[in-house]
Design an enzyme around this catalytic site. Sequence first.
Site, PDB file in Angstrom:
ATOM      1  N   TYR A   1       4.240  -0.540   2.877  1.00 39.71           N
ATOM      2  CA  TYR A   1       3.509  -0.198   1.866  1.00 39.71           C
ATOM      3  C   TYR A   1       3.530  -1.231   0.622  1.00 39.71           C
ATOM      4  O   TYR A   1       2.680  -1.502   0.043  1.00 39.71           O
ATOM      5  CB  TYR A   1       3.596   1.298   1.741  1.00 39.71           C
ATOM      6  CG  TYR A   1       2.589   1.794   0.585  1.00 39.71           C
ATOM      7  CD1 TYR A   1       1.295   1.999   0.976  1.00 39.71           C
ATOM      8  CD2 TYR A   1       3.214   2.192  -0.726  1.00 39.71           C
ATOM      9  CE1 TYR A   1       0.357   2.918   0.277  1.00 39.71           C
ATOM     10  CE2 TYR A   1       2.326   2.592  -1.470  1.00 39.71           C
ATOM     11  CZ  TYR A   1       0.777   3.093  -0.994  1.00 39.71           C
ATOM     12  OH  TYR A   1      -0.368   3.435  -2.069  1.00 39.71           O
TER      13      TYR A   1
ATOM     14  N   SER B   1      -0.769   0.135  -6.493  1.00 42.41           N
ATOM     15  CA  SER B   1       0.163   1.428  -6.539  1.00 42.41           C
ATOM     16  C   SER B   1       1.443   1.226  -7.524  1.00 42.41           C
ATOM     17  O   SER B   1       1.760  -0.085  -7.903  1.00 42.41           O
ATOM     18  CB  SER B   1       0.725   1.716  -5.107  1.00 42.41           C
ATOM     19  OG  SER B   1       1.555   2.396  -5.098  1.00 42.41           O
TER      20      SER B   1
END
Length: 275
Positions: A156, A143
């Site tokens: 995350y 990401s």
Amino acid sequence: MAHGTVVNGRTAVVTGAASGIGRALAQRLAANGCPVALCDWDQEGLEETAAAISGPVLTRRLDVSDRHGQMAFAAEVKEWAPAPIGLVANNAGVTVSQTAADAAVEDDEWVLNINFWGVVHGTRAFLPILLAQGDGAIVNVSSVFGLIGFPTQSAYCASKFAVRGYTESLRHELRDTRVRAITVHPGGIKTNIVKNARFHVDDQGNRDHGAMADEFARIARTSPASAAKTIHTGVEKGKDRILIGPDAAVISLLSRAAPVRYFDVMERAMGLVRR
């Protein structure tokens, strides 16, 4: 010198294929002649993805954090595959929005088990097959939050930084082979990851999950289909790191230009966007 991987016409494996980038990637690859082996925990969504594919497709409901389940899936794919495997996309991912100080351990473990260990298990399950056949690509989805840290996204970010480090280490191990390890860093993609997130509080201190999901939907500019195209063409062209979306390119540059102060710049920019 980087070399591309033949993808079209070869078997492709995609995790998290019930929606978002996974669904779009599965559909794109199938449209380019790839038999596709797909898994997801969302059985209904997985069946919807498969129903939109006209070529050979194998689907399995699978929790990617289950190591034994991943090994069994790889063995099944190996037996089923109508063509050699060209690409394995470890794409499944989830998130939780909470501060590190008040984090629920169970939520952190949920994110890390799926986002990081799911990638590790998928890599370990399929890498021996690719090495035995002599080529192919492991495509692990990180990401932009694998390039920068962000408030309320500690678990995350940790998982996506870990995916990046794991995959880059693997890339160096594979340098004398024709098997490639590729990291993918999507920016804001129009998916349900925020809507489906576990939620406690956002980076503004708000406790309205719906408002956070709505804001993400406004900011996310890249479609899953566009993301799938970028991944597909990037693998074929021999890229080792694939950035998806103009925001990913900006964040990548910003993280290198201001490695400690990048969030100050981002915070000002986000204030303008919110207004």
